[in-house]
Design a protein around this motif. Sequence first.
Motif, PDB file in Angstrom:
ATOM      1  N   GLY A 101       0.828  -1.210   0.000  1.00 57.96           N
ATOM      2  CA  GLY A 101       0.000   0.000   0.000  1.00 57.96           C
ATOM      3  C   GLY A 101       0.858   1.254   0.000  1.00 57.96           C
ATOM      4  N   GLN A 102       1.957   1.241   0.738  1.00 59.62           N
ATOM      5  CA  GLN A 102       2.857   2.397   0.776  1.00 59.62           C
ATOM      6  C   GLN A 102       3.459   2.636  -0.604  1.00 59.62           C
ATOM      7  OE1 GLN A 102       3.230   4.412   3.405  1.00 59.62           O
ATOM      8  NE2 GLN A 102       4.486   5.733   2.137  1.00 59.62           N
ATOM      9  N   ALA A 103       3.806   1.577  -1.304  1.00 62.71           N
ATOM     10  CA  ALA A 103       4.350   1.737  -2.655  1.00 62.71           C
ATOM     11  C   ALA A 103       3.290   2.310  -3.587  1.00 62.71           C
ATOM     12  CB  ALA A 103       4.840   0.380  -3.172  1.00 62.71           C
ATOM     13  N   ALA A 104       2.043   1.871  -3.433  1.00 59.66           N
ATOM     14  CA  ALA A 104       0.964   2.393  -4.265  1.00 59.66           C
ATOM     15  C   ALA A 104       0.724   3.867  -3.961  1.00 59.66           C
ATOM     16  CB  ALA A 104      -0.312   1.585  -4.026  1.00 59.66           C
ATOM     17  N   ILE A 105       0.806   4.251  -2.698  1.00 59.36           N
ATOM     18  CA  ILE A 105       0.622   5.664  -2.324  1.00 59.36           C
ATOM     19  C   ILE A 105       1.738   6.503  -2.920  1.00 59.36           C
ATOM     20  CG2 ILE A 105       0.709   7.259  -0.368  1.00 59.36           C
ATOM     21  CD1 ILE A 105      -0.818   5.110   1.247  1.00 59.36           C
ATOM     22  N   THR A 106       2.962   6.020  -2.871  1.00 58.71           N
ATOM     23  CA  THR A 106       4.094   6.752  -3.449  1.00 58.71           C
ATOM     24  C   THR A 106       3.920   6.906  -4.955  1.00 58.71           C
ATOM     25  OG1 THR A 106       5.517   5.863  -1.712  1.00 58.71           O
ATOM     26  CG2 THR A 106       6.606   6.777  -3.638  1.00 58.71           C
ATOM     27  N   GLU A 107       3.483   5.846  -5.610  1.00 60.77           N
ATOM     28  CA  GLU A 107       3.251   5.892  -7.055  1.00 60.77           C
ATOM     29  C   GLU A 107       2.137   6.882  -7.393  1.00 60.77           C
ATOM     30  OE1 GLU A 107       1.647   2.832 -10.436  1.00 60.77           O
ATOM     31  OE2 GLU A 107       2.922   2.019  -8.839  1.00 60.77           O
ATOM     32  N   LEU A 108       1.064   6.880  -6.615  1.00 55.61           N
ATOM     33  CA  LEU A 108      -0.051   7.811  -6.827  1.00 55.61           C
ATOM     34  C   LEU A 108       0.412   9.250  -6.620  1.00 55.61           C
ATOM     35  CD1 LEU A 108      -3.077   8.255  -7.339  1.00 55.61           C
ATOM     36  CD2 LEU A 108      -3.434   7.944  -4.879  1.00 55.61           C
ATOM     37  N   ARG A 109       1.231   9.478  -5.582  1.00 57.42           N
ATOM     38  CA  ARG A 109       1.730  10.831  -5.317  1.00 57.42           C
ATOM     39  C   ARG A 109       2.565  11.344  -6.480  1.00 57.42           C
ATOM     40  NH1 ARG A 109       5.082  10.999  -0.246  1.00 57.42           N
ATOM     41  NH2 ARG A 109       3.060  10.946   0.751  1.00 57.42           N
ATOM     42  N   SER A 110       3.428  10.485  -7.030  1.00 58.08           N
ATOM     43  CA  SER A 110       4.269  10.932  -8.149  1.00 58.08           C
ATOM     44  C   SER A 110       3.415  11.199  -9.393  1.00 58.08           C
ATOM     45  CB  SER A 110       5.369   9.922  -8.443  1.00 58.08           C
ATOM     46  OG  SER A 110       4.811   8.718  -8.908  1.00 58.08           O
ATOM     47  N   ALA A 111       2.386  10.377  -9.615  1.00 58.68           N
ATOM     48  CA  ALA A 111       1.500  10.608 -10.759  1.00 58.68           C
ATOM     49  C   ALA A 111       0.740  11.914 -10.590  1.00 58.68           C
ATOM     50  CB  ALA A 111       0.536   9.438 -10.918  1.00 58.68           C
ATOM     51  N   MET A 112       0.240  12.176  -9.381  1.00 58.93           N
ATOM     52  CA  MET A 112      -0.501  13.421  -9.128  1.00 58.93           C
ATOM     53  C   MET A 112       0.417  14.634  -9.271  1.00 58.93           C
ATOM     54  SD  MET A 112      -2.996  12.351  -5.977  1.00 58.93           S
ATOM     55  CE  MET A 112      -3.544  14.016  -5.707  1.00 58.93           C
ATOM     56  N   THR A 113       1.641  14.513  -8.805  1.00 58.60           N
ATOM     57  CA  THR A 113       2.603  15.624  -8.934  1.00 58.60           C
ATOM     58  C   THR A 113       2.890  15.896 -10.402  1.00 58.60           C
ATOM     59  OG1 THR A 113       3.577  14.993  -6.812  1.00 58.60           O
ATOM     60  CG2 THR A 113       4.889  16.425  -8.222  1.00 58.60           C
ATOM     61  N   ALA A 114       3.075  14.848 -11.178  1.00 61.87           N
ATOM     62  CA  ALA A 114       3.345  15.031 -12.605  1.00 61.87           C
ATOM     63  C   ALA A 114       2.159  15.682 -13.301  1.00 61.87           C
ATOM     64  CB  ALA A 114       3.669  13.677 -13.244  1.00 61.87           C
ATOM     65  N   GLN A 115       0.950  15.232 -12.967  1.00 63.13           N
ATOM     66  CA  GLN A 115      -0.233  15.830 -13.581  1.00 63.13           C
ATOM     67  C   GLN A 115      -0.409  17.278 -13.134  1.00 63.13           C
ATOM     68  OE1 GLN A 115      -3.475  13.212 -12.665  1.00 63.13           O
ATOM     69  NE2 GLN A 115      -2.802  11.644 -14.148  1.00 63.13           N
ATOM     70  N   PHE A 116      -0.112  17.573 -11.858  1.00 69.25           N
ATOM     71  CA  PHE A 116      -0.211  18.944 -11.368  1.00 69.25           C
ATOM     72  C   PHE A 116       0.774  19.849 -12.105  1.00 69.25           C
ATOM     73  CE2 PHE A 116       1.300  22.245  -8.437  1.00 69.25           C
ATOM     74  CZ  PHE A 116       0.120  22.953  -8.280  1.00 69.25           C
ATOM     75  N   GLU A 117       1.981  19.351 -12.293  1.00 68.42           N
ATOM     76  CA  GLU A 117       2.981  20.134 -13.018  1.00 68.42           C
ATOM     77  C   GLU A 117       2.533  20.374 -14.453  1.00 68.42           C
ATOM     78  OE1 GLU A 117       5.619  21.706 -11.876  1.00 68.42           O
ATOM     79  OE2 GLU A 117       5.172  20.960  -9.860  1.00 68.42           O
ATOM     80  N   GLU A 118       1.898  19.368 -15.057  1.00 67.88           N
ATOM     81  CA  GLU A 118       1.416  19.516 -16.430  1.00 67.88           C
ATOM     82  C   GLU A 118       0.305  20.561 -16.494  1.00 67.88           C
ATOM     83  OE1 GLU A 118      -0.921  16.792 -19.718  1.00 67.88           O
ATOM     84  OE2 GLU A 118       0.402  15.777 -18.300  1.00 67.88           O
ATOM     85  N   VAL A 119      -0.643  20.512 -15.558  1.00 67.83           N
ATOM     86  CA  VAL A 119      -1.732  21.497 -15.531  1.00 67.83           C
ATOM     87  C   VAL A 119      -1.171  22.882 -15.247  1.00 67.83           C
ATOM     88  CG1 VAL A 119      -3.782  22.232 -14.221  1.00 67.83           C
ATOM     89  CG2 VAL A 119      -3.526  19.845 -14.925  1.00 67.83           C
ATOM     90  N   LYS A 120      -0.235  22.995 -14.350  1.00 64.18           N
ATOM     91  CA  LYS A 120       0.364  24.273 -13.986  1.00 64.18           C
ATOM     92  C   LYS A 120       1.092  24.873 -15.202  1.00 64.18           C
ATOM     93  CE  LYS A 120       3.981  25.622 -10.944  1.00 64.18           C
ATOM     94  NZ  LYS A 120       4.769  25.301  -9.778  1.00 64.18           N
ATOM     95  N   SER A 121       1.793  24.020 -15.950  1.00 69.24           N
ATOM     96  CA  SER A 121       2.498  24.517 -17.123  1.00 69.24           C
ATOM     97  C   SER A 121       1.507  24.964 -18.198  1.00 69.24           C
ATOM     98  CB  SER A 121       3.471  23.490 -17.678  1.00 69.24           C
ATOM     99  OG  SER A 121       2.757  22.425 -18.239  1.00 69.24           O
ATOM    100  N   LEU A 122       0.367  24.260 -18.307  1.00 72.25           N
ATOM    101  CA  LEU A 122      -0.648  24.671 -19.264  1.00 72.25           C
ATOM    102  C   LEU A 122      -1.246  26.020 -18.872  1.00 72.25           C
ATOM    103  CD1 LEU A 122      -2.553  21.329 -19.984  1.00 72.25           C
ATOM    104  CD2 LEU A 122      -1.168  22.625 -21.580  1.00 72.25           C
ATOM    105  N   LEU A 123      -1.481  26.231 -17.599  1.00 72.35           N
ATOM    106  CA  LEU A 123      -2.073  27.469 -17.140  1.00 72.35           C
ATOM    107  C   LEU A 123      -1.112  28.647 -17.275  1.00 72.35           C
ATOM    108  CD1 LEU A 123      -4.009  26.334 -13.953  1.00 72.35           C
ATOM    109  CD2 LEU A 123      -4.961  26.988 -16.139  1.00 72.35           C
ATOM    110  N   THR A 124       0.137  28.407 -17.047  1.00 71.78           N
ATOM    111  CA  THR A 124       1.114  29.492 -17.152  1.00 71.78           C
ATOM    112  C   THR A 124       1.496  29.808 -18.592  1.00 71.78           C
ATOM    113  OG1 THR A 124       2.932  27.941 -16.824  1.00 71.78           O
ATOM    114  CG2 THR A 124       2.140  29.114 -14.903  1.00 71.78           C
ATOM    115  N   SER A 125       1.363  28.862 -19.513  1.00 74.34           N
ATOM    116  CA  SER A 125       1.724  29.102 -20.884  1.00 74.34           C
ATOM    117  C   SER A 125       0.576  29.699 -21.704  1.00 74.34           C
ATOM    118  CB  SER A 125       2.221  27.814 -21.555  1.00 74.34           C
ATOM    119  OG  SER A 125       1.163  26.884 -21.639  1.00 74.34           O
ATOM    120  N   THR A 126      -0.664  29.622 -21.208  1.00 71.48           N
ATOM    121  CA  THR A 126      -1.811  30.148 -21.917  1.00 71.48           C
ATOM    122  C   THR A 126      -1.860  31.662 -21.691  1.00 71.48           C
ATOM    123  OG1 THR A 126      -2.964  28.094 -21.498  1.00 71.48           O
ATOM    124  CG2 THR A 126      -4.289  29.929 -22.206  1.00 71.48           C
ATOM    125  N   PRO A 127      -1.979  32.487 -22.863  1.00 74.86           N
ATOM    126  CA  PRO A 127      -2.009  33.957 -22.700  1.00 74.86           C
ATOM    127  C   PRO A 127      -3.313  34.491 -22.227  1.00 74.86           C
ATOM    128  CG  PRO A 127      -1.699  33.368 -25.011  1.00 74.86           C
ATOM    129  CD  PRO A 127      -1.795  32.127 -24.247  1.00 74.86           C
TER     130      PRO A 127
END
Length: 106
Positions: free
Chosen positions: A80-106
């Motif tokens: 379960g701890q490994a699954a939580i770590t994997e989920l956290r990294s996936a959420m962080t990657a998706q957050f970074e992707e959304v953040k980059s989309l929001l900052t790059s849009t004029p």
Amino acid sequence: MDLLSYAGWIFGALAGIGALAAAVVKVKSNVDNATAEIWKGEAEAQKARADRLEVELGELSARVTRLEQERELLLSMATGQAAITELRSAMTAQFEEVKSLLTSTP
């Protein structure tokens, strides 16, 4: 010596042999009884030991079952701890992707 004295002597000898045979039978019987008592005591001791070992086996079996359950719990926690770590990294990657989309849009 006459016939009656021979008969008395033979009867006396046979009586002596009979008494000796009876004594041998009595001694053998006493030895057999003593041996039986010893074996009876030994059998009781072995039965008590077997009962004690049976109880200990039951306790050990219960302990092994409990340890196996705890092992499964620990494995599920580790998995379960490994699954939580994997989920956290996936959420962080998706957050970074959304953040980059929001900052790059004029």
